[in-house]
Design an enzyme around this catalytic site. Structure first.
Site, PDB file in Angstrom:
ATOM      1  N   SER A  60       0.860  -1.193   0.000  1.00 52.00           N
ATOM      2  CA  SER A  60       0.000   0.000   0.000  1.00 52.00           C
ATOM      3  C   SER A  60       0.893   1.239   0.000  1.00 52.00           C
ATOM      4  O   SER A  60       2.000   1.213   0.551  1.00 52.00           O
ATOM      5  CB  SER A  60      -0.874   0.017   1.257  1.00 52.00           C
ATOM      6  N   TYR A  78      -1.450  -0.623  10.319  1.00 48.63           N
ATOM      7  CA  TYR A  78      -1.613  -1.134   8.952  1.00 48.63           C
ATOM      8  C   TYR A  78      -0.442  -0.660   8.071  1.00 48.63           C
ATOM      9  O   TYR A  78       0.170  -1.448   7.351  1.00 48.63           O
ATOM     10  CB  TYR A  78      -2.951  -0.640   8.395  1.00 48.63           C
TER      11      TYR A  78
HETATM   12  P1  NAP Z   1     -11.396  -6.441  -0.018  1.00 49.00           P
HETATM   13  O1  NAP Z   1     -12.226  -5.992  -1.165  1.00 49.00           O
HETATM   14  O2  NAP Z   1     -11.884  -6.200   1.370  1.00 49.00           O
HETATM   15  O3  NAP Z   1     -11.077  -8.003  -0.204  1.00 49.00           O
HETATM   16  C1  NAP Z   1     -10.298  -8.662   0.753  1.00 49.00           C
HETATM   17  C2  NAP Z   1     -10.108 -10.098   0.321  1.00 49.00           C
HETATM   18  O4  NAP Z   1      -9.177 -10.700   1.218  1.00 49.00           O
HETATM   19  C3  NAP Z   1     -11.372 -10.921   0.382  1.00 49.00           C
HETATM   20  O5  NAP Z   1     -11.351 -11.859  -0.677  1.00 49.00           O
HETATM   21  C4  NAP Z   1     -11.250 -11.645   1.734  1.00 49.00           C
HETATM   22  O6  NAP Z   1     -11.972 -12.868   1.783  1.00 49.00           O
HETATM   23  C5  NAP Z   1      -9.760 -11.905   1.752  1.00 49.00           C
HETATM   24  N1  NAP Z   1      -9.167 -12.165   3.054  1.00 49.00           N
HETATM   25  C6  NAP Z   1      -9.127 -11.358   4.143  1.00 49.00           C
HETATM   26  N2  NAP Z   1      -8.459 -11.959   5.137  1.00 49.00           N
HETATM   27  C7  NAP Z   1      -8.060 -13.179   4.666  1.00 49.00           C
HETATM   28  C8  NAP Z   1      -7.328 -14.250   5.207  1.00 49.00           C
HETATM   29  N3  NAP Z   1      -6.855 -14.212   6.455  1.00 49.00           N
HETATM   30  N4  NAP Z   1      -7.122 -15.339   4.429  1.00 49.00           N
HETATM   31  C9  NAP Z   1      -7.594 -15.403   3.170  1.00 49.00           C
HETATM   32  N5  NAP Z   1      -8.275 -14.396   2.592  1.00 49.00           N
HETATM   33  C10 NAP Z   1      -8.512 -13.301   3.338  1.00 49.00           C
HETATM   34  O7  NAP Z   1      -9.937  -5.767  -0.054  1.00 49.00           O
HETATM   35  P2  NAP Z   1      -9.103  -5.077  -1.244  1.00 49.00           P
HETATM   36  O8  NAP Z   1      -9.351  -3.624  -1.188  1.00 49.00           O
HETATM   37  O9  NAP Z   1      -9.286  -5.815  -2.516  1.00 49.00           O
HETATM   38  O10 NAP Z   1      -7.628  -5.301  -0.682  1.00 49.00           O
HETATM   39  C11 NAP Z   1      -6.763  -6.293  -1.172  1.00 49.00           C
HETATM   40  C12 NAP Z   1      -5.347  -5.912  -0.761  1.00 49.00           C
HETATM   41  O11 NAP Z   1      -5.039  -4.609  -1.265  1.00 49.00           O
HETATM   42  C13 NAP Z   1      -5.114  -5.848   0.751  1.00 49.00           C
HETATM   43  O12 NAP Z   1      -3.858  -6.410   1.064  1.00 49.00           O
HETATM   44  C14 NAP Z   1      -5.098  -4.350   1.045  1.00 49.00           C
HETATM   45  O13 NAP Z   1      -4.299  -4.044   2.181  1.00 49.00           O
HETATM   46  C15 NAP Z   1      -4.493  -3.825  -0.237  1.00 49.00           C
HETATM   47  N6  NAP Z   1      -4.801  -2.411  -0.482  1.00 49.00           N
HETATM   48  C16 NAP Z   1      -6.087  -1.997  -0.702  1.00 49.00           C
HETATM   49  C17 NAP Z   1      -6.335  -0.650  -0.927  1.00 49.00           C
HETATM   50  C18 NAP Z   1      -7.716  -0.101  -1.185  1.00 49.00           C
HETATM   51  O14 NAP Z   1      -7.873   1.140  -1.234  1.00 49.00           O
HETATM   52  N7  NAP Z   1      -8.733  -0.934  -1.379  1.00 49.00           N
HETATM   53  C19 NAP Z   1      -5.275   0.265  -0.916  1.00 49.00           C
HETATM   54  C20 NAP Z   1      -3.993  -0.195  -0.677  1.00 49.00           C
HETATM   55  C21 NAP Z   1      -3.761  -1.533  -0.465  1.00 49.00           C
HETATM   56  P3  NAP Z   1     -13.407 -12.978   2.564  1.00 49.00           P
HETATM   57  O15 NAP Z   1     -14.304 -11.948   1.930  1.00 49.00           O
HETATM   58  O16 NAP Z   1     -13.830 -14.383   2.328  1.00 49.00           O
HETATM   59  O17 NAP Z   1     -13.083 -12.647   3.995  1.00 49.00           O
END
Ligand code: NAP
Length: 248
Positions: A143, A157
């Site tokens: 991130s 985080y």
């Molecule tokens: P999201 O839409 O909330 O999706 C999270 C995914 O991770 C879901 O498929 C969830 O599965 C899964 N998950 C959570 N904990 C888990 C675990 N312990 N084992 C296996 N699967 C797990 O999140 P996202 O925004 O796509 O984020 C994905 C990545 O991008 C993360 O690492 C986040 O830190 C990073 N990121 C996101 C943003 C942003 O603005 N969105 C910005 C910077 C970085 P379930 O639904 O089944 O729990």
């Protein structure tokens, strides 16, 4: 070489977009998820519709026994993994450090740091030429928070993503001579459900005016970078990071 990809947290957001793009690029796909069976089944159906061989595997990617079972299912049902996307992540409610519980801190570090390390371990046991593998590539989803620190919101985080970046750098050098490349992507504000976890589902829309490009990012824009780093087009890139923050 047959392309087999494991995407942790592949059922929603950035992981789901990565699965859909991987399907278009000829990968066999393992969509890992933690709890939401319906979301995983939806993405599974979509990637199969695109012609990809795929499975959805429920496993906590931060618990080694579950990671072992996940990789074994991939071995048996899709073949040896060639690409790993450490995408699963979590975040706590916006708060200052004084208000953060030990439970929260351990959960963030376990999910965002230990989990990717465990998954990388089990991928390397299969990919590294040192272990008899044919090579591969790993992308860690970090991130921009790792650079910015996220004061008054979630420095835990941000620190977990900083640790993930250091892991990316070190591991890239450790396995550079073993046919495995390790890179990172650093998204900024991306439209996904992730922000609900921090207590503000409309966060990206609200913060858009402060982003140099004037808009939040789409999950597909991050997926493009992930798939590029995994591809042979990035054959000389390792230990590097692509920032997808709209200028932040
Ligand atoms: P999201 O839409 O909330 O999706 C999270 C995914 O991770 C879901 O498929 C969830 O599965 C899964 N998950 C959570 N904990 C888990 C675990 N312990 N084992 C296996 N699967 C797990 O999140 P996202 O925004 O796509 O984020 C994905 C990545 O991008 C993360 O690492 C986040 O830190 C990073 N990121 C996101 C943003 C942003 O603005 N969105 C910005 C910077 C970085 P379930 O639904 O089944 O729990």
């Amino acid at each position: 070489m047959d392309k087999v990809i494991i995407i942790t947290g592949g059922s929603r957001g950035i992981g789901a977009a990565t699965a859909l793009l991987a399907a278009r690029q000829g990968y066999r796909i393992c969509i890992n998820y933690h709890a939401d069976d319906q979301a995983a089944q939806r993405v599974l159906a979509q990637v199969r519709e695109l012609g990809a061989e795929a499975i959805a595997v429920r496993a906590d990617a931060s618990v080694e026994d579950e990671v072992i079972s996940l990789f074994q299912r991939v071995d048996h049902e899709l073949g040896p993994v060639t690409a790993l996307v450490n995408n699963a992540g979590t975040i706590g409610q916006q708060s200052r450090v004084e208000e953060m519980s030990e439970f929260r801190l351990l959960k963030v570090m376990k999910t965002n740091v230990v989990g990717p390390m465990l998954c990388a371990k089990h991928a390397l046991m299969r990919m590294s030429t040192r272990n008899g593998g044919k090579g591969g590539a790993i992308v860690n989803v970090s991130s921009v928070a790792a650079r910015l620190g996220s004061p008054n919101e979630y420095v835990d985080y941000a620190a977990s993503k900083g640790a993930l970046d250091t892991f990316t750098l070190g591991l890239a050098k450790e396995v550079a001579g073993e046919g495995v490349r390790v890179n990172g992507v650093r998204p900024g504000y991306i439209f996904t459900d992730f922000h609900a976890l921090s207590g503000d589902p409309d966060r990206v829309r609200k913060l858009e005016p402060g982003i140099p490009m004037g808009r939040g990012g789409q999950a597909q824009e991050v997926a493009e970078a992930i798939l590029w780093l995994l591809s042979d087009k990035a054959s000389y890139s390792t230990g590097s990071f692509l920032d997808l923050g709209g200028g932040r």
